[in-house]
Scaffold this motif. Structure first.
Motif, PDB file in Angstrom:
ATOM      1  N   ALA A 269       0.852  -1.321  -0.077  1.00 30.08           N
ATOM      2  CA  ALA A 269       0.211  -0.118  -0.124  1.00 30.08           C
ATOM      3  C   ALA A 269       0.700   1.253   0.089  1.00 30.08           C
ATOM      4  CB  ALA A 269      -0.926   0.194   1.196  1.00 30.08           C
ATOM      5  N   ALA A 270       2.073   1.373   0.843  1.00 30.85           N
ATOM      6  CA  ALA A 270       2.882   2.471   0.868  1.00 30.85           C
ATOM      7  C   ALA A 270       3.477   2.632  -0.359  1.00 30.85           C
ATOM      8  CB  ALA A 270       3.914   2.212   1.966  1.00 30.85           C
ATOM      9  N   ALA A 271       3.752   1.559  -1.040  1.00 30.39           N
ATOM     10  CA  ALA A 271       4.683   1.497  -2.511  1.00 30.39           C
ATOM     11  C   ALA A 271       3.594   2.275  -3.539  1.00 30.39           C
ATOM     12  CB  ALA A 271       4.804   0.261  -2.785  1.00 30.39           C
ATOM     13  N   ILE A 272       2.077   1.952  -3.243  1.00 26.32           N
ATOM     14  CA  ILE A 272       1.184   2.450  -4.325  1.00 26.32           C
ATOM     15  C   ILE A 272       1.033   4.063  -4.129  1.00 26.32           C
ATOM     16  CG2 ILE A 272      -1.257   2.462  -5.041  1.00 26.32           C
ATOM     17  CD1 ILE A 272      -1.193  -0.392  -4.232  1.00 26.32           C
ATOM     18  N   ILE A 281      12.668  14.156   3.362  1.00 31.06           N
ATOM     19  CA  ILE A 281      13.899  13.568   3.653  1.00 31.06           C
ATOM     20  C   ILE A 281      14.826  12.573   2.677  1.00 31.06           C
ATOM     21  CG2 ILE A 281      15.945  12.799   5.382  1.00 31.06           C
ATOM     22  CD1 ILE A 281      13.569  13.463   7.547  1.00 31.06           C
ATOM     23  N   ILE A 282      14.189  11.467   2.410  1.00 27.89           N
ATOM     24  CA  ILE A 282      14.862  10.611   1.472  1.00 27.89           C
ATOM     25  C   ILE A 282      14.470  11.050   0.277  1.00 27.89           C
ATOM     26  CG2 ILE A 282      14.774   7.996   0.866  1.00 27.89           C
ATOM     27  CD1 ILE A 282      13.469   7.401   3.533  1.00 27.89           C
ATOM     28  N   GLY A 283      13.392  11.583  -0.161  1.00 24.61           N
ATOM     29  CA  GLY A 283      13.240  11.700  -1.665  1.00 24.61           C
ATOM     30  C   GLY A 283      12.505  10.824  -2.177  1.00 24.61           C
ATOM     31  N   GLN A 284      12.650  10.737  -3.795  1.00 20.90           N
ATOM     32  CA  GLN A 284      11.986   9.851  -4.461  1.00 20.90           C
ATOM     33  C   GLN A 284      12.480   8.428  -4.322  1.00 20.90           C
ATOM     34  OE1 GLN A 284       9.667  11.320  -6.976  1.00 20.90           O
ATOM     35  NE2 GLN A 284       9.035   9.099  -7.148  1.00 20.90           N
ATOM     36  N   VAL A 285      11.608   7.421  -4.036  1.00 22.15           N
ATOM     37  CA  VAL A 285      12.100   6.150  -3.784  1.00 22.15           C
ATOM     38  C   VAL A 285      11.519   5.289  -4.989  1.00 22.15           C
ATOM     39  CG1 VAL A 285      11.962   3.898  -2.472  1.00 22.15           C
ATOM     40  CG2 VAL A 285      11.986   6.284  -1.184  1.00 22.15           C
ATOM     41  N   PRO A 286      12.222   4.554  -5.611  1.00 24.42           N
ATOM     42  CA  PRO A 286      11.642   3.837  -6.622  1.00 24.42           C
ATOM     43  C   PRO A 286      10.567   2.791  -6.337  1.00 24.42           C
ATOM     44  CG  PRO A 286      13.919   3.678  -6.785  1.00 24.42           C
ATOM     45  CD  PRO A 286      13.645   4.454  -5.490  1.00 24.42           C
ATOM     46  N   SER A 287       9.387   2.791  -6.947  1.00 19.99           N
ATOM     47  CA  SER A 287       8.353   1.833  -6.628  1.00 19.99           C
ATOM     48  C   SER A 287       8.778   0.518  -6.471  1.00 19.99           C
ATOM     49  CB  SER A 287       7.190   2.160  -7.486  1.00 19.99           C
ATOM     50  OG  SER A 287       7.220   1.614  -8.605  1.00 19.99           O
ATOM     51  N   GLN A 288       9.654   0.085  -7.429  1.00 21.59           N
ATOM     52  CA  GLN A 288      10.218  -1.381  -7.371  1.00 21.59           C
ATOM     53  C   GLN A 288      10.911  -1.702  -6.201  1.00 21.59           C
ATOM     54  OE1 GLN A 288      10.578   0.979  -9.802  1.00 21.59           O
ATOM     55  NE2 GLN A 288      10.181   0.239 -11.953  1.00 21.59           N
ATOM     56  N   PHE A 289      11.693  -0.900  -5.709  1.00 23.45           N
ATOM     57  CA  PHE A 289      12.019  -0.971  -4.454  1.00 23.45           C
ATOM     58  C   PHE A 289      11.118  -1.420  -3.309  1.00 23.45           C
ATOM     59  CE2 PHE A 289      13.489   0.341  -0.284  1.00 23.45           C
ATOM     60  CZ  PHE A 289      14.697  -0.470  -0.327  1.00 23.45           C
ATOM     61  N   MET A 290       9.922  -0.564  -3.395  1.00 23.05           N
ATOM     62  CA  MET A 290       9.167  -0.933  -2.362  1.00 23.05           C
ATOM     63  C   MET A 290       8.265  -2.506  -2.577  1.00 23.05           C
ATOM     64  SD  MET A 290       8.924   1.415  -0.157  1.00 23.05           S
ATOM     65  CE  MET A 290       7.597   1.090   0.528  1.00 23.05           C
ATOM     66  N   GLN A 291       8.226  -2.522  -4.024  1.00 19.48           N
ATOM     67  CA  GLN A 291       7.629  -3.823  -4.280  1.00 19.48           C
ATOM     68  C   GLN A 291       8.556  -5.107  -3.772  1.00 19.48           C
ATOM     69  OE1 GLN A 291       6.655  -3.002  -8.151  1.00 19.48           O
ATOM     70  NE2 GLN A 291       4.911  -1.829  -7.919  1.00 19.48           N
ATOM     71  N   ALA A 292       9.888  -4.767  -3.886  1.00 16.59           N
ATOM     72  CA  ALA A 292      10.697  -5.940  -3.372  1.00 16.59           C
ATOM     73  C   ALA A 292      10.762  -5.887  -2.077  1.00 16.59           C
ATOM     74  CB  ALA A 292      12.201  -5.732  -4.234  1.00 16.59           C
TER      75      ALA A 292
END
Lengths: 323, 520
Positions: A269-272, A281-292
């Motif tokens: 859900a967070a990835a979506i 702070i962290i900035g853009q996180v690739p959604s693939q990272f969250m899915q993994a």
């Protein structure tokens, strides 16, 4: 207050995406506790989603669709049971085969029957499950804190969602408080003990695998008849494998399974939610990272934090009398 | 008639087996077995490992079905199609490998298959009460809530007995019950069995230990190679007679053998102790020496530690303590030994179980002929196997060892037992080793091949090799060995010359020491 609302929305979608995981992981729990490993959860769910979507589209009834979904999944489960119990085949190979069959057959049949590129026609009205509003949800919505929790988080889900969460304590009860559960756990640990006690090992395992089929069927129906309106090619998108990871992560225990699935659902859900929204702070996180992340988390936590996950001792081993 | 009440009670028949046959594939495990077990007695069934005792009892318990024959329980013919039928007929069995679920509690294990209804809670109090009653009645105290894997094996066995009693067993079969027990635990078990007998239960005790038979049984039946060879009243027989019946008088094999010419010590074992996978000490403080030019035979009833000894020397089983010296150099018996390195140092091994350790049955003959020696440069062409050289070499061995059919491309499973053994022998012996370990060289081997194999072993001796021979065939040990060590219960209990009388060796093998013999 804005953060609170965001959190409620996030949690609500966590629940939404966790449901198929919980259903599939509990399905796997029945099978694996009986000693039949099942990496075909994904395929059964996919087959069921297609069967459900197709029949619901043809009949206009979500419930008939779900019945079809369960039938498809049970049929696939029986194939797995026949290969791994009766024929004493390799359970991993059989599971992989089911995944491939489901991935291919759903697209081919979908294209042949509906000619929409492998999808089933969009569902509406009675052909799709609708959300249930709990009593007084609207009236209570404005109460601070508790109101939104009741109205937005607890209310407004599909009947299958409530079913999935009710299934968690029910599965615990079946496993640890009924004769069937006792025998199921025993056959996954030492089938010899079950056999010498005068109980059929094969029939017991068949029943466990059928339970697994029914629940993956419901999980598939949730995907195509509730969460979305119709079947889309490859719509399980690895959920069966995440459910399997959750099952291992939870050490084959029902309540742990629920929490593991909620955790993985939350990450999803967070990835979506974060798509296009940079984190502070962290900035853009690739959604693939969250899915993994669920997979990474499983590996990391299993490797160090939660101790060894010991599978049922007889898991994966076809039962033959000694000699 | 009333005066003989005790006796007439004794002579009631609990179990009768008539003409039981059972084969597994080509192996005939039971052949035309007849057996009568009287009610209220302890009936021993004795025989070497592999004599068919366990198979017979598994048939009685419904675990296997007999090919032919009839089973009578309380004089009624019954068809025992599965354990549930046996349980219903009042037959209980304590298996050699316990049939317990290790992460379950004692109570759960006892309930399994005998639950009172679909919901556990409804019956659990009843089960617990009944368990307490049984524990009190038979003096079998167990903590009902303990988890099985936390309990010592002696207590686990008690749970197995309680399990059978809970199911209403009147006839209790115990398969090698003392195999995993310490002597103290075994004595305790015997007291329990006496107690059960005094309460009218019938007990069938399977064992290969004569001491147990003499100590506790009323009657004893002897099995050998799948057949029931005799039944005796224990009081009317002797250890000597049973030992002879058990081992059997076999046709003496003629082996031409010159005088041994032993040279220097090639293999030395010092105070070796080895435990099996269950943690039971199988080899206890064993020391021995093998010189070049001699055959040292180790006699013993199967299961007395010979296999583990052989495996530890070959570097495939970890020893707990002790040393093994090969040509004066220690080999790492504590687990660091590398069988491949040992082979290069001149140790050859003909394993006891050729199907599991000596051969890959699905491979072609020529592949098995180089198994373990595949990195020998003569079989290699660069980084690839030199198939032509391997096949030519295999064909040459087929000729030398008379391996039939001489087809190096044939799948190994299709060779007869004797020819399979010759493949192993050819492979191990043609490496010109200093020390050869030979386990059960003629098990399952036809008579013609036996002679050939025996000749080869003696040729190796005459060529100055040190040969350590382990066999359960006493004739073979006596025919081949220059010295005989007898192993019993993990210990070397004596050294004898091969000319020693068979009966005397048989007694030693059965654990009857000279002093006991003198007393009797």
């Amino acid at each position: 207050m804005q953060y609170f609302d965001t959190l409620i929305v996030l949690l609500q979608s966590t629940v939404r995406v966790s449901v198929p995981l919980i259903l599939a992981a509990l399905a796997g729990l029945y099978s694996e506790r009986s000693g039949i490993f099942d990496i075909g959860l994904e395929g059964k769910m996919l087959g069921a989603a297609f069967g459900g979507g197709a029949i619901a589209a043809l009949t206009g009834s979500a419930w008939l669709g779900m019945g079809a979904a369960v039938l498809v999944a049970v049929a696939l489960a029986l194939v797995h049971a026949f290969a791994s119990i009766t024929q004493r085949g390799n359970q991993i190979v059989s599971g992989v085969a089911i995944n491939f069959i489901a991935a291919g057959a759903t697209v081919i049949l979908g294209q042949a029957w509906f000619r929409q590129g492998g999808r089933t026609p969009p569902l509406g009205g009675e052909a799709r499950f609708r959300t249930i509003e709990l009593p007084f949800a609207d009236a209570l919505r404005d109460i601070p804190i508790l109101g939104p929790i009741y109205a937005n988080l607890l209310s407004g889900h599909y009947v299958l969602t409530y079913f999935a969460f009710a299934l968690v304590p029910f599965t615990w009860w079946v496993l640890f408080r009924t004769r069937f559960g006792l025998r199921l756990r025993a056959v996954g640990e030492n089938p010899g003990a079950v056999d010498t006690a005068g109980i059929s090992v094969a029939w017991l395992r068949y029943r466990a695998v059928i339970c697994c089929g029914i629940l993956t069927g419901v999980a598939g129906a949730y995907l195509s008849l509730a969460m979305t309106a119709g079947f889309v090619k490859g719509m399980t998108a690895g959920k069966g494998f995440i459910a399997l990871a959750a099952l291992i992560f939870a050490k084959w225990k029902p309540v742990n399974v629920m929490f593991a699935c909620l955790l993985f659902g939350f990450l999803d859900a967070a990835a979506i939610r974060m798509q296009g929204n940079p984190l502070p702070i962290i900035g853009q996180v690739p959604s693939q990272f969250m899915q993994a992340l669920p997979y990474v988390l499983t590996v990391v936590l299993l490797a160090g934090f939660i101790g060894k996950a010991i599978p049922p001792k007889a898991g994966g081993v076809p039962y033959t009398k000694e000699r | 008639m009333r005066s003989g009440r005790g006796r007439s009670y004794m002579s009631d028949i609990a179990i009768e087996l008539k003409g039981i046959d059972k084969s597994f594939g080509l192996v005939q495990a039971n052949r035309d077995i007849n057996l009568v077990v009287r009610k209220g007695t302890i009936h021993g069934i004795i025989g070497e490992n592999g004599a068919g005792k366990s198979t017979l009892m598994s048939i009685l318990y419904g675990f296997y079905q007999a090919d032919n024959g009839a089973i009578f329980v309380d004089n009624n013919e019954v068809e025992i199609s599965g354990p549930s039928v046996a349980i219903a007929k009042g037959i209980g069995m304590v298996h050699q490998h316990f049939m317990l679920v290790e992460n379950f509690s004692v109570l759960e294990n006892i309930m399994l298959g005998a639950e009172e209804g679909q919901i556990l809670n409804a019956g659990i109090a009843k089960v617990r009460a009944e368990l307490l009653r049984l524990e009190a009645e038979y003096g079998l105290e167990v903590d009902a809530d303990a988890i099985i894997e936390d309990l010592p094996v002696g207590i686990q066995q008690r749970v197995e007995i309680l399990k059978a009693l809970y199911r209403g067993a009147e006839i209790l079969i115990l398969d090698e019950p003392t195999g995993v027990l310490t002597p103290a635990e075994a004595d305790h078990l015997f007291r329990i069995l006496d107690q059960l007998k005094s309460q009218g239960k019938t007990i069938i005790l399977i064992t290969h230990k004569l001491r147990e038979i003499m100590a506790i049984t009323d009657e004893v039946s002897v099995m050998r190679r799948g057949e029931m060879v005799a039944t005796r009243k224990t009081a009317e027989t002797s250890v000597e007679e049973l030992a002879e019946l058990m081992v059997g008088r076999r046709v003496l094999l003629q082996v031409d053998k010159g005088v041994a010419n032993p040279g220097k010590v090639r293999l030395e074992v010092e105070n070796l102790t080895v435990r099996d996978s269950r943690g039971v000490a199988m080899v206890k403080n064993v020391s021995l020496k093998v010189r070049e030019g001699e055959i040292l035979g180790i006699a013993g009833v199967a299961g007395n530690g010979q296999s583990e000894l052989l495996q530890a020397i070959a570097g495939i089983r970890k020893a707990e303590k002790g040393r093994v010296l090969l040509n004066g150099e220690p080999i790492g018996v504590a687990g660091e030994a590398d069988p491949a390195a040992l082979r290069r140092r001149g140790l050859a091994h003909v394993p006891e179980d050729r199907h599991h350790m000596g051969l890959v049955l699905k491979f072609e003959e020529n592949e098995n002929a180089i198994l373990g020696y595949h990195d020998d440069p003569k079989y290699l062409k660069g980084m690839f196997l030199d198939i032509d050289a391997i096949r030519a070499d295999a064909a040459e061995k087929c000729r030398q060892y008379d391996i039939r059919p001489p087809d190096v491309r044939l799948k190994t499973a299709n060779f007869s037992g004797g020819n399979q053994q010759k493949i192993v022998l050819a492979r191990e012996m043609e490496r010109d080793p200093d020390v050869i370990l030979v386990g059960q060289p003629t098990r399952g081997v036809d008579v013609g091949a036996i002679e050939f194999i025996h000749k080869r072993i003696i040729e190796m001796r005459d060529a100055g090799k040190a040969v350590l021979l382990v066999s359960v065939e006493l004739d073979e040990i006596r025919a081949l060995s220059d010295r005989v060590l007898v192993m019993f219960d993990g210990r070397i209990v004596g050294e004898r010359s091969p000319e020693t009388d068979e009966g005397a060796l048989g007694l030693l093998m059965a654990g009857v020491s000279e002093t006991e013999e003198a007393v009797q």
